[in-house]
Motif scaffolding. Structure first.
Motif, PDB file in Angstrom:
ATOM      1  N   ASP A 152      12.774  -9.108  17.346  1.00  0.00           N
ATOM      2  CA  ASP A 152      11.491  -8.429  17.224  1.00  0.00           C
ATOM      3  C   ASP A 152      11.116  -8.262  15.769  1.00  0.00           C
ATOM      4  OD1 ASP A 152      11.247  -8.269  19.933  1.00  0.00           O
ATOM      5  OD2 ASP A 152      11.956  -6.183  20.073  1.00  0.00           O
ATOM      6  N   ALA A 153      12.083  -7.893  14.924  1.00  0.00           N
ATOM      7  CA  ALA A 153      11.797  -7.700  13.502  1.00  0.00           C
ATOM      8  C   ALA A 153      11.386  -9.013  12.857  1.00  0.00           C
ATOM      9  CB  ALA A 153      13.022  -7.126  12.797  1.00  0.00           C
ATOM     10  N   ALA A 154      12.023 -10.108  13.253  1.00  0.00           N
ATOM     11  CA  ALA A 154      11.665 -11.412  12.691  1.00  0.00           C
ATOM     12  C   ALA A 154      10.259 -11.809  13.115  1.00  0.00           C
ATOM     13  CB  ALA A 154      12.672 -12.468  13.127  1.00  0.00           C
ATOM     14  N   GLN A 155       9.874 -11.482  14.363  1.00  0.00           N
ATOM     15  CA  GLN A 155       8.537 -11.802  14.830  1.00  0.00           C
ATOM     16  C   GLN A 155       7.492 -10.970  14.109  1.00  0.00           C
ATOM     17  OE1 GLN A 155       8.732 -11.194  19.031  1.00  0.00           O
ATOM     18  NE2 GLN A 155       9.722 -13.167  19.433  1.00  0.00           N
ATOM     19  N   ASP A 156       7.811  -9.726  13.774  1.00  0.00           N
ATOM     20  CA  ASP A 156       6.865  -8.864  13.076  1.00  0.00           C
ATOM     21  C   ASP A 156       6.518  -9.422  11.708  1.00  0.00           C
ATOM     22  OD1 ASP A 156       8.227  -5.721  14.341  1.00  0.00           O
ATOM     23  OD2 ASP A 156       6.889  -7.199  15.227  1.00  0.00           O
ATOM     24  N   ASP A 157       7.500 -10.041  11.035  1.00  0.00           N
ATOM     25  CA  ASP A 157       7.231 -10.604   9.723  1.00  0.00           C
ATOM     26  C   ASP A 157       6.260 -11.770   9.811  1.00  0.00           C
ATOM     27  OD1 ASP A 157       8.955  -8.780   8.608  1.00  0.00           O
ATOM     28  OD2 ASP A 157      10.680 -10.138   8.594  1.00  0.00           O
ATOM     29  N   ASP A 158       6.270 -12.479  10.938  1.00  0.00           N
ATOM     30  CA  ASP A 158       5.401 -13.639  11.103  1.00  0.00           C
ATOM     31  C   ASP A 158       3.981 -13.250  11.509  1.00  0.00           C
ATOM     32  OD1 ASP A 158       7.550 -15.223  10.484  1.00  0.00           O
ATOM     33  OD2 ASP A 158       8.102 -15.581  12.586  1.00  0.00           O
ATOM     34  N   GLU A 159       3.791 -12.029  12.045  1.00  0.00           N
ATOM     35  CA  GLU A 159       2.473 -11.618  12.500  1.00  0.00           C
ATOM     36  C   GLU A 159       1.544 -11.391  11.320  1.00  0.00           C
ATOM     37  OE1 GLU A 159       2.772  -8.248  15.036  1.00  0.00           O
ATOM     38  OE2 GLU A 159       4.026  -9.282  16.488  1.00  0.00           O
ATOM     39  N   ALA A 160       0.242 -11.578  11.568  1.00  0.00           N
ATOM     40  CA  ALA A 160      -0.757 -11.399  10.514  1.00  0.00           C
ATOM     41  C   ALA A 160      -0.838  -9.936  10.105  1.00  0.00           C
ATOM     42  CB  ALA A 160      -2.111 -11.884  11.006  1.00  0.00           C
ATOM     43  N   GLN A 161      -1.007  -9.705   8.835  1.00  0.00           N
ATOM     44  CA  GLN A 161      -1.167  -8.356   8.316  1.00  0.00           C
ATOM     45  C   GLN A 161      -2.654  -8.053   8.202  1.00  0.00           C
ATOM     46  OE1 GLN A 161       1.360  -6.162   7.644  1.00  0.00           O
ATOM     47  NE2 GLN A 161       2.644  -7.723   8.590  1.00  0.00           N
ATOM     48  N   TYR A 162      -3.066  -6.889   8.683  1.00  0.00           N
ATOM     49  CA  TYR A 162      -4.467  -6.509   8.615  1.00  0.00           C
ATOM     50  C   TYR A 162      -4.734  -5.803   7.290  1.00  0.00           C
ATOM     51  CZ  TYR A 162      -4.501  -7.654  13.512  1.00  0.00           C
ATOM     52  OH  TYR A 162      -4.394  -8.320  14.690  1.00  0.00           O
ATOM     53  N   PRO A 163      -5.934  -5.968   6.747  1.00  0.00           N
ATOM     54  CA  PRO A 163      -6.226  -5.329   5.463  1.00  0.00           C
ATOM     55  C   PRO A 163      -6.303  -3.815   5.616  1.00  0.00           C
ATOM     56  CG  PRO A 163      -8.201  -6.339   6.371  1.00  0.00           C
ATOM     57  CD  PRO A 163      -7.059  -6.727   7.270  1.00  0.00           C
ATOM     58  N   PRO A 164      -5.815  -3.092   4.622  1.00  0.00           N
ATOM     59  CA  PRO A 164      -5.943  -1.630   4.683  1.00  0.00           C
ATOM     60  C   PRO A 164      -7.375  -1.210   4.367  1.00  0.00           C
ATOM     61  CG  PRO A 164      -4.901  -2.275   2.628  1.00  0.00           C
ATOM     62  CD  PRO A 164      -5.094  -3.531   3.439  1.00  0.00           C
ATOM     63  N   PHE A 165      -7.635   0.053   4.544  1.00  0.00           N
ATOM     64  CA  PHE A 165      -8.952   0.619   4.258  1.00  0.00           C
ATOM     65  C   PHE A 165      -9.328   0.331   2.814  1.00  0.00           C
ATOM     66  CE2 PHE A 165     -11.638   4.526   3.552  1.00  0.00           C
ATOM     67  CZ  PHE A 165     -12.705   4.060   4.301  1.00  0.00           C
ATOM     68  N   ILE A 166     -10.535  -0.112   2.573  1.00  0.00           N
ATOM     69  CA  ILE A 166     -10.945  -0.645   1.274  1.00  0.00           C
ATOM     70  C   ILE A 166     -10.840   0.376   0.142  1.00  0.00           C
ATOM     71  CG2 ILE A 166     -13.402  -0.153   1.573  1.00  0.00           C
ATOM     72  CD1 ILE A 166     -13.872  -2.954   0.203  1.00  0.00           C
ATOM     73  N   LEU A 167     -11.092   1.643   0.418  1.00  0.00           N
ATOM     74  CA  LEU A 167     -11.051   2.636  -0.658  1.00  0.00           C
ATOM     75  C   LEU A 167      -9.626   2.933  -1.120  1.00  0.00           C
ATOM     76  CD1 LEU A 167     -13.835   5.170   0.380  1.00  0.00           C
ATOM     77  CD2 LEU A 167     -13.989   3.156  -1.091  1.00  0.00           C
ATOM     78  N   LEU A 168      -8.627   2.447  -0.383  1.00  0.00           N
ATOM     79  CA  LEU A 168      -7.235   2.647  -0.772  1.00  0.00           C
ATOM     80  C   LEU A 168      -6.699   1.488  -1.598  1.00  0.00           C
ATOM     81  CD1 LEU A 168      -5.833   4.053   2.588  1.00  0.00           C
ATOM     82  CD2 LEU A 168      -6.640   5.322   0.594  1.00  0.00           C
ATOM     83  N   LEU A 169      -7.519   0.452  -1.786  1.00  0.00           N
ATOM     84  CA  LEU A 169      -7.087  -0.727  -2.528  1.00  0.00           C
ATOM     85  C   LEU A 169      -7.353  -0.574  -4.013  1.00  0.00           C
ATOM     86  CD1 LEU A 169      -8.473  -3.530  -0.186  1.00  0.00           C
ATOM     87  CD2 LEU A 169      -6.126  -2.707  -0.333  1.00  0.00           C
ATOM     88  N   ASP A 170      -6.541  -1.225  -4.808  1.00  0.00           N
ATOM     89  CA  ASP A 170      -6.755  -1.310  -6.257  1.00  0.00           C
ATOM     90  C   ASP A 170      -7.165  -2.740  -6.584  1.00  0.00           C
ATOM     91  OD1 ASP A 170      -5.959   1.358  -6.774  1.00  0.00           O
ATOM     92  OD2 ASP A 170      -3.846   0.761  -6.660  1.00  0.00           O
ATOM     93  N   SER A 171      -7.705  -2.936  -7.775  1.00  0.00           N
ATOM     94  CA  SER A 171      -8.042  -4.299  -8.209  1.00  0.00           C
ATOM     95  C   SER A 171      -6.753  -5.083  -8.347  1.00  0.00           C
ATOM     96  CB  SER A 171      -8.777  -4.260  -9.546  1.00  0.00           C
ATOM     97  OG  SER A 171     -10.077  -3.764  -9.355  1.00  0.00           O
ATOM     98  N   PRO A 172      -6.737  -6.340  -8.076  1.00  0.00           N
ATOM     99  CA  PRO A 172      -7.822  -7.245  -7.647  1.00  0.00           C
ATOM    100  C   PRO A 172      -8.027  -7.276  -6.134  1.00  0.00           C
ATOM    101  CG  PRO A 172      -5.866  -8.540  -8.047  1.00  0.00           C
ATOM    102  CD  PRO A 172      -5.509  -7.096  -8.373  1.00  0.00           C
ATOM    103  N   GLU A 173      -7.162  -6.590  -5.353  1.00  0.00           N
ATOM    104  CA  GLU A 173      -7.313  -6.598  -3.895  1.00  0.00           C
ATOM    105  C   GLU A 173      -8.656  -5.986  -3.483  1.00  0.00           C
ATOM    106  OE1 GLU A 173      -4.555  -5.298  -5.351  1.00  0.00           O
ATOM    107  OE2 GLU A 173      -3.061  -6.828  -4.877  1.00  0.00           O
ATOM    108  N   TYR A 174      -9.056  -4.903  -4.164  1.00  0.00           N
ATOM    109  CA  TYR A 174     -10.338  -4.260  -3.850  1.00  0.00           C
ATOM    110  C   TYR A 174     -11.476  -5.246  -4.069  1.00  0.00           C
ATOM    111  CZ  TYR A 174     -14.390  -1.193  -4.087  1.00  0.00           C
ATOM    112  OH  TYR A 174     -15.625  -0.630  -3.880  1.00  0.00           O
ATOM    113  N   ASP A 175     -11.446  -5.950  -5.205  1.00  0.00           N
ATOM    114  CA  ASP A 175     -12.518  -6.893  -5.531  1.00  0.00           C
ATOM    115  C   ASP A 175     -12.598  -8.012  -4.494  1.00  0.00           C
ATOM    116  OD1 ASP A 175     -12.992  -5.387  -7.814  1.00  0.00           O
ATOM    117  OD2 ASP A 175     -11.636  -6.608  -9.030  1.00  0.00           O
ATOM    118  N   ASP A 176     -11.448  -8.515  -4.064  1.00  0.00           N
ATOM    119  CA  ASP A 176     -11.429  -9.579  -3.059  1.00  0.00           C
ATOM    120  C   ASP A 176     -11.980  -9.086  -1.725  1.00  0.00           C
ATOM    121  OD1 ASP A 176     -10.309 -11.249  -4.937  1.00  0.00           O
ATOM    122  OD2 ASP A 176      -8.248 -10.975  -4.217  1.00  0.00           O
TER     123      ASP A 176
END
Length: 198
Positions: free
Chosen positions: A63-87
């Protein structure tokens, strides 16, 4: 075909197959939610779940190995720092200007405001980002079936636009041709308790 035990001998309405597909999607979604809740549980509860998995013949390490392969969803935009926020903001701008504005926004008015520089308003960015994340999830028939777009309109789009475009929303100080980020805050309201004595 008559020998196949999975094929019924009677005529099944097409709608029933669609209902079954919706149920399959719902069950898959519930399984994913349960799995996320299980992984977020405290150590003691997680150990109990791990024991249950081992009893069921599943390997927790798999299960842990499968979790690493799953897509990661973006976090809430106001919690991001540059350059992730800009993207993330760049992708949000593409969606707002390419889908939301031409498809859902009528001409701005005093009752339905909109600022062409909406990305300068942090409240608008936060609300539109949440709306966009919901749109990404609810327009995917694999994860939400055929009712996702209806749910997105009812539960996400309509309330978001009502808040953004209201006369007290983030664009309250923006009129045609003018743009204000720092709107005037109300002054101190005089109080009967603080009147100077005669």
């Amino acid at each position: 075909m008559a020998d196949d035990p999975d094929v019924p001998d009677f005529e099944v309405p097409v709608g029933l197959f669609q209902d079954l597909e919706d149920l399959k999607v719902t069950v898959a979604s519930l399984k994913a939610q349960f799995k996320a809740l299980r992984e977020g549980a405290d150590g003691g509860a997680g150990e109990a779940f791990a024991d249950d998995d081992a009893d069921a013949g599943e390997e927790p390490e798999e299960d842990a190995a499968q979790d690493d392969d799953e897509a990661q969803y973006p976090p809430f935009i106001l919690l991001l720092d540059s350059p992730e926020y800009d993207d993330e903001l760049r992708a949000l701008i593409e969606w707002v200007e390419g889908v939301l504005v031409p498809g859902y926004l009528a001409e701005p008015s005093s009752d339905a405001r909109w600022c062409h520089l909406w990305f300068d308003h942090s409240v608008a960015v936060a609300r539109l980002h949440a709306l966009w994340l919901a749109w990404q999830e609810l327009t995917d028939p694999v994860s939400c079936g055929y009712t996702g777009p209806s749910t997105w309109h009812r539960d996400h789009l309509d309330p978001c636009l009502a808040q953004l475009r209201s006369s007290t929303g983030p664009f309250a100080g923006c009129t045609k041709g003018e743009h204000q980020i720092g709107h005037r805050m109300p002054g101190i309201v005089p109080s009967a308790w603080s009147q100077p004595e005669d």
